[in-house]
Design an enzyme around this catalytic site. Sequence first.
Site, PDB file in Angstrom:
ATOM      1  N   ARG A 205      56.292  47.211  31.379  1.00 57.65           N
ATOM      2  CA  ARG A 205      57.404  47.017  32.295  1.00 57.65           C
ATOM      3  C   ARG A 205      56.855  46.773  33.699  1.00 57.65           C
ATOM      4  O   ARG A 205      55.743  47.207  34.025  1.00 57.65           O
ATOM      5  CB  ARG A 205      58.318  48.242  32.331  1.00 57.65           C
ATOM      6  CG  ARG A 205      58.980  48.593  31.007  1.00 57.65           C
ATOM      7  CD  ARG A 205      59.807  49.856  31.167  1.00 57.65           C
ATOM      8  NE  ARG A 205      60.559  50.202  29.960  1.00 57.65           N
ATOM      9  CZ  ARG A 205      60.114  51.004  29.005  1.00 57.65           C
ATOM     10  NH1 ARG A 205      58.904  51.544  29.113  1.00 57.65           N
ATOM     11  NH2 ARG A 205      60.855  51.272  27.945  1.00 57.65           N
ATOM     12  N   LYS A 229      59.074  55.111  30.967  1.00 62.35           N
ATOM     13  CA  LYS A 229      60.463  55.273  31.378  1.00 62.35           C
ATOM     14  C   LYS A 229      61.131  56.347  30.532  1.00 62.35           C
ATOM     15  O   LYS A 229      61.006  56.369  29.314  1.00 62.35           O
ATOM     16  CB  LYS A 229      61.197  53.943  31.199  1.00 62.35           C
ATOM     17  CG  LYS A 229      62.664  53.955  31.631  1.00 62.35           C
ATOM     18  CD  LYS A 229      63.276  52.589  31.406  1.00 62.35           C
ATOM     19  CE  LYS A 229      64.737  52.564  31.800  1.00 62.35           C
ATOM     20  NZ  LYS A 229      65.354  51.242  31.543  1.00 62.35           N
ATOM     21  N   HIS A 308      60.652  40.637  33.164  1.00 58.91           N
ATOM     22  CA  HIS A 308      61.180  41.281  31.960  1.00 58.91           C
ATOM     23  C   HIS A 308      61.179  40.317  30.781  1.00 58.91           C
ATOM     24  O   HIS A 308      60.986  40.741  29.634  1.00 58.91           O
ATOM     25  CB  HIS A 308      62.587  41.815  32.222  1.00 58.91           C
ATOM     26  CG  HIS A 308      62.942  42.970  31.333  1.00 58.91           C
ATOM     27  ND1 HIS A 308      62.232  44.151  31.323  1.00 58.91           N
ATOM     28  CD2 HIS A 308      63.922  43.113  30.403  1.00 58.91           C
ATOM     29  CE1 HIS A 308      62.743  44.975  30.434  1.00 58.91           C
ATOM     30  NE2 HIS A 308      63.772  44.368  29.862  1.00 58.91           N
ATOM     31  N   ARG A 311      57.851  40.355  29.211  1.00 61.89           N
ATOM     32  CA  ARG A 311      57.768  41.532  28.326  1.00 61.89           C
ATOM     33  C   ARG A 311      58.452  41.230  26.990  1.00 61.89           C
ATOM     34  O   ARG A 311      57.912  41.533  25.921  1.00 61.89           O
ATOM     35  CB  ARG A 311      58.427  42.727  29.011  1.00 61.89           C
ATOM     36  CG  ARG A 311      58.616  43.972  28.137  1.00 61.89           C
ATOM     37  CD  ARG A 311      59.139  45.117  29.009  1.00 61.89           C
ATOM     38  NE  ARG A 311      59.855  46.138  28.257  1.00 61.89           N
ATOM     39  CZ  ARG A 311      59.287  47.172  27.638  1.00 61.89           C
ATOM     40  NH1 ARG A 311      57.980  47.307  27.657  1.00 61.89           N
ATOM     41  NH2 ARG A 311      60.022  48.078  27.007  1.00 61.89           N
ATOM     42  N   HIS A 333      60.024  52.320  23.640  1.00 58.63           N
ATOM     43  CA  HIS A 333      61.470  52.470  23.459  1.00 58.63           C
ATOM     44  C   HIS A 333      61.782  53.859  22.915  1.00 58.63           C
ATOM     45  O   HIS A 333      61.100  54.355  22.018  1.00 58.63           O
ATOM     46  CB  HIS A 333      62.018  51.427  22.479  1.00 58.63           C
ATOM     47  CG  HIS A 333      62.017  50.038  23.032  1.00 58.63           C
ATOM     48  ND1 HIS A 333      62.030  48.917  22.226  1.00 58.63           N
ATOM     49  CD2 HIS A 333      62.016  49.585  24.309  1.00 58.63           C
ATOM     50  CE1 HIS A 333      62.028  47.843  22.991  1.00 58.63           C
ATOM     51  NE2 HIS A 333      62.030  48.218  24.252  1.00 58.63           N
ATOM     52  N   TYR A 342      64.184  42.399  18.855  1.00 57.62           N
ATOM     53  CA  TYR A 342      63.113  41.498  18.426  1.00 57.62           C
ATOM     54  C   TYR A 342      63.223  41.147  16.948  1.00 57.62           C
ATOM     55  O   TYR A 342      62.724  40.101  16.525  1.00 57.62           O
ATOM     56  CB  TYR A 342      61.756  42.119  18.776  1.00 57.62           C
ATOM     57  CG  TYR A 342      61.760  42.565  20.218  1.00 57.62           C
ATOM     58  CD1 TYR A 342      61.877  41.625  21.240  1.00 57.62           C
ATOM     59  CD2 TYR A 342      61.757  43.910  20.559  1.00 57.62           C
ATOM     60  CE1 TYR A 342      61.957  42.005  22.566  1.00 57.62           C
ATOM     61  CE2 TYR A 342      61.836  44.305  21.886  1.00 57.62           C
ATOM     62  CZ  TYR A 342      61.948  43.349  22.886  1.00 57.62           C
ATOM     63  OH  TYR A 342      62.050  43.738  24.194  1.00 57.62           O
TER      64      TYR A 342
END
Length: 362
Positions: A205, A229, A308, A311, A333, A342
């Site tokens: 990120r 995150k 982003h 990414r 995630h 994806y």
Amino acid sequence: MNIIKLKDRQELDKIIPTLPWYIEKFINHKLQDLSPSTLLEYVRDYSTFLSWLLAEGLSDVKNIKDVPLEHLEKLHTESIDNFRAFLATRKENSNSKITITRKLSSLRSLFHYLSQIAEDENFYPLLKRNVMAKIEIKRTNKAKEIANKLEGKLLQESEIVEFIEYVKSGYEQDISKNKQALYFYQLNKDRDVCIISLILHSGLRVSEVVNLTLDDIDLKKQTVYVYRKGNHDETFKTRVYFRNHAIKYIQNYLSNRDTIYKSQKKEKAFFLTIPNGAQQGKRMSKRAIQEMVIKYAKRFGKPYLTVHKLRHSFATDYYLQNDLYKTQEQLGHASTDTTQIYAHLTDKTMEKAIDRRVSENE
């Protein structure tokens, strides 16, 4: 606290005094559970909602800070439906279905806290009537919706290498007649190639890139260590792998980092820039990295590319060679629900590849 979270906390502290006391009470209640970045989104949503209340005449105070609880108690379900319509149709800053759902969920969290958790001095709920409890918030297939929006806007297969090569040499040819642009490009080329290559070969990120330090890079193990995150333990960093294609670009940047950016020895930030008028390099900002990527993307002929989306480009390519859980771990995630993006994207990629092969054989 990492750089991004620190800035978001500072911004949060600026906005809270402009809001009613009961929102500050809610934010303080959530500080231990949610990151400053998430809470910042909450207070921005509340500012939008309260400003709308005033504009619609549903509260007769002059400032959103003065909106009393009683005015929230008197809201009808129709009012919330009108607010939903406002979010969907306003000309500036139009919102997607996902964003509208998130904003309504923010309101639901606030109203639930005020009606079920927070109490007055007599142990009664602060909010006597919760209109948000009556509002249906339809769950969208977030992953599929995001995948549909991203389709055709990512780098596919060989384009990943092509974009890196363009930043490495092609861009210089395009701006050869602009002496000022050429000077800054040559000054920062190795850094810019390193950043773009690292994202495209790891899926980091932008906040993770910004917060990188010299101590976070391990070239032998092809690893960087980052604060992920949603991880509230500021003493713990997660190991993230990068492909060996990025190694040479990291080495090139490191070989001239100190010479070009003349940073102090105590400056541990990995990616540096020299601000206007300054003599020594300082940590690059999130905005600087975002603008840098957009600059190259426009010249490359893909103006929709952002950090982003780089990414996402890595993640789609990575998922084609790995399973859902490895992709989830690599990207950091919290849930496979997000990683499903994806799966949808690669399904479409495979369909196109099959169609190409059929056409070639006909």
